[in-house]
Write a protein that holds these residues in place. Structure first.
Motif, mmCIF file in Angstrom:
data_model
loop_
_atom_site.group_PDB
_atom_site.id
_atom_site.type_symbol
_atom_site.label_atom_id
_atom_site.label_comp_id
_atom_site.label_asym_id
_atom_site.label_seq_id
_atom_site.Cartn_x
_atom_site.Cartn_y
_atom_site.Cartn_z
ATOM 1 N N LYS A 88 14.582 1.310 30.995
ATOM 2 C CA LYS A 88 14.638 2.754 31.209
ATOM 3 C C LYS A 88 14.237 3.476 29.921
ATOM 4 O O LYS A 88 14.804 3.232 28.872
ATOM 5 N N GLU A 90 13.467 7.400 28.491
ATOM 6 C CA GLU A 90 13.540 8.821 28.810
ATOM 7 C C GLU A 90 12.205 9.487 28.518
ATOM 8 O O GLU A 90 11.701 9.435 27.404
ATOM 9 N N PRO A 92 10.967 13.110 28.680
ATOM 10 C CA PRO A 92 11.309 14.513 28.924
ATOM 11 C C PRO A 92 10.262 15.215 29.781
ATOM 12 O O PRO A 92 9.069 15.114 29.520
ATOM 13 N N VAL A 94 9.711 14.427 32.870
ATOM 14 C CA VAL A 94 9.442 13.525 33.999
ATOM 15 C C VAL A 94 10.696 12.679 34.211
ATOM 16 O O VAL A 94 10.800 11.550 33.724
ATOM 17 N N PRO A 95 11.687 13.217 34.894
ATOM 18 C CA PRO A 95 12.961 12.514 35.043
ATOM 19 C C PRO A 95 12.845 11.249 35.898
ATOM 20 O O PRO A 95 11.940 11.123 36.717
ATOM 21 N N GLU A 96 13.763 10.350 35.671
ATOM 22 C CA GLU A 96 13.814 9.144 36.497
ATOM 23 C C GLU A 96 14.019 9.558 37.955
ATOM 24 O O GLU A 96 14.834 10.410 38.268
ATOM 25 N N SER A 98 11.452 10.812 39.604
ATOM 26 C CA SER A 98 10.271 11.626 39.855
ATOM 27 C C SER A 98 9.145 10.750 40.404
ATOM 28 O O SER A 98 9.071 9.548 40.143
ATOM 29 N N TYR A 101 7.407 9.133 37.485
ATOM 30 C CA TYR A 101 8.173 8.504 36.405
ATOM 31 C C TYR A 101 7.668 7.110 36.047
ATOM 32 O O TYR A 101 7.499 6.769 34.878
ATOM 33 N N ARG A 105 6.364 6.195 32.445
ATOM 34 C CA ARG A 105 7.168 5.241 31.664
ATOM 35 C C ARG A 105 6.301 4.090 31.173
ATOM 36 O O ARG A 105 6.370 3.698 30.005
ATOM 37 N N ALA A 133 8.188 17.868 25.810
ATOM 38 C CA ALA A 133 8.207 17.599 27.247
ATOM 39 C C ALA A 133 6.815 17.252 27.734
ATOM 40 O O ALA A 133 5.811 17.749 27.208
#
Length: 422
Positions: A88, A90, A92, A94-96, A98, A101, A105, A133
């Motif tokens: 995982k 993070e 910013p 693009v939240p998990e 999404s 994502y 990632r 972001a």
């Protein structure tokens, strides 16, 4: 011949349908001719599953490209950009969970200089608050595209990093539509609205009293290295009139051509990351030495002093509230320097770089024999915070007496500011 109302409606619908089909067909034919220069790249992309055939893509080639679309194309073409499925990261903006994502990632979580450079490919960065972001829907300009690709593929800019500032300044002036602004001091630069703005196509320079010129910040240096590096490699170049069109939105046709050029740059076998000089520096904390510049820095802990302009010699003095000795490593060889020698501000220690890109500096608090900056107790942490350890560096002989006085004044002003804003 008499037609019912329904017959007339059907004829109208069919006529409109034929007209719309003809219009689309005409647009497709026009694009197919207009973007013929991109056909080999589009067919290359199709062969790698990134796009459909040229004929199928023709009507989209003039469309602008979003950050999400670029990321998807990179993800499909360069399968080396992957992280472990259960890892995982993070991202910013693009939240998990999404839609985007997983590809964000994989791609940006694979940035070679991660984790500290994840913000370098972001679409919105505020260095004053250390926030950033990603914006999947952002339509990319040519400048946005170059900055993102430079972070993912750093070898192009690496090829131009060792040049002298005066040479880089002369070369940068050949880009006719990218502005340059000169400042008389770092303080003047810091007040500039575009200071430290990675996504702004403008460069800040400081011209000293002796007329020597150097880039105002490492961010400006990164932008210029990207511009010169991508141009030299033939990835993104100015036109015959010297215009780069940094603000122009990039089209799908352009993006396909640029990504194929990058693929070919790595030998046509996909991307294989080679560690950059900066990545080979074992120490994560870095300060920079620039040609013709003298600086004063207050810091605790060990760090790497990067020889940013390939100067031959380091001139170094320090000050502190109690004796701190230094162990300095150059090209793998370590030498110890006593505080009594280092604290002579008008006769700095002379340390040859011998071609080294960086030196490692380890401060040792004499009365404990421990490395400064790694406290094991609250008492040690308080000692280090109150040590007032300062480093004075230059690439030429310098009497640092006045430099220390200025530094002390700045420290007092800063401490007063903190008290007033508690």
């Amino acid at each position: 011949m008499n037609y019912s109302r329904w017959h007339m409606l059907l004829i109208t619908v069919l006529s409109f349908s034929l007209l719309a089909t003809s219009t689309v067909s005409a647009a497709t034919t026009t694009n197919a001719k207009k973007y013929k220069w991109a056909k080999p790249a589009v067919e290359f992309m199709a062969s790698h599953g990134v796009m459909k055939s040229y004929e199928q893509e023709a009507d989209r080639l003039n469309q602008t490209v979003s950050k999400a679309e670029l990321t998807q194309m990179i993800h499909t073409l360069f399968k080396e950009f992957r992280v472990e499925p259960d890892k995982k990261i993070e991202i910013p903006g693009v939240p998990e969970g999404s839609t985007y994502y997983s590809i964000f990632r994989d791609v940006y979580g694979s940035i070679p200089s991660n984790p500290w450079s994840l913000n370098a490919a972001a679409d919105q960065v505020d260095y004053s608050s250390y926030t950033f972001a990603y914006q999947p829907d952002k339509l990319l300009s040519r400048w946005d595209l170059m900055i993102t690709l430079n972070v993912l593929f750093p070898q192009m800019s690496e090829a131009v990093q060792d040049r002298q500032y005066k040479d880089m300044f002369a070369q940068s002036k050949s880009f006719k539509d990218i502005p340059h602004k000169k400042f008389s001091s770092p303080e003047a630069y810091d007040k500039w609205i575009n200071a430290d703005q990675l996504l702004t196509a403008e460069f800040g320079w400081i011209q000293s009293k002796d007329k020597s010129i150097y880039l105002s910040s490492d961010i400006d240096g990164g932008k210029l290295n990207a511009l010169l590096g991508f141009s030299k490699a033939g990835i993104m170049k100015p036109d015959a009139k010297g215009k780069f069109y940094p603000s122009q939105k990039v089209t799908l046709a352009e993006t396909a051509v640029i990504l194929q050029r990058i693929y070919n740059f790595y030998g046509g076998k996909g991307y294989k990351h080679q560690p950059t000089k900066d990545e080979l520096i074992p120490n994560g904390t870095r300060l920079f030495l620039h040609e013709g510049e003298k600086s004063a820095t207050g810091t605790t802990g060990d760090f790497a002093l990067v020889n940013a302009d390939d100067v031959s010699t380091l001139y170094l003095s320090i000050s502190a509230k109690e004796p701190v000795d230094l162990t300095i490593t150059v090209n793998g060889e370590s030498i110890n320097y006593t505080y009594e020698r280092l604290n002579v501000l008008n006769a700095p220690v002379i340390i040859p770089f011998d071609g080294a890109y960086y030196v490692e500096i380890y401060p040792i608090l004499r009365r404990t024999g421990k490395l400064v900056g790694e406290p094991e107790t609250d008492e040690e942490a308080e000692v280090y915070n109150n040590l007032n350890l300062a480093y004075f560096t230059s690439d030429h002989w310098t009497d640092f007496t006045e430099t220390k006085l200025d530094f002390d004044d700045s420290q007092r002003e800063y401490e007063q500011y903190l008290k007033e804003n508690e």
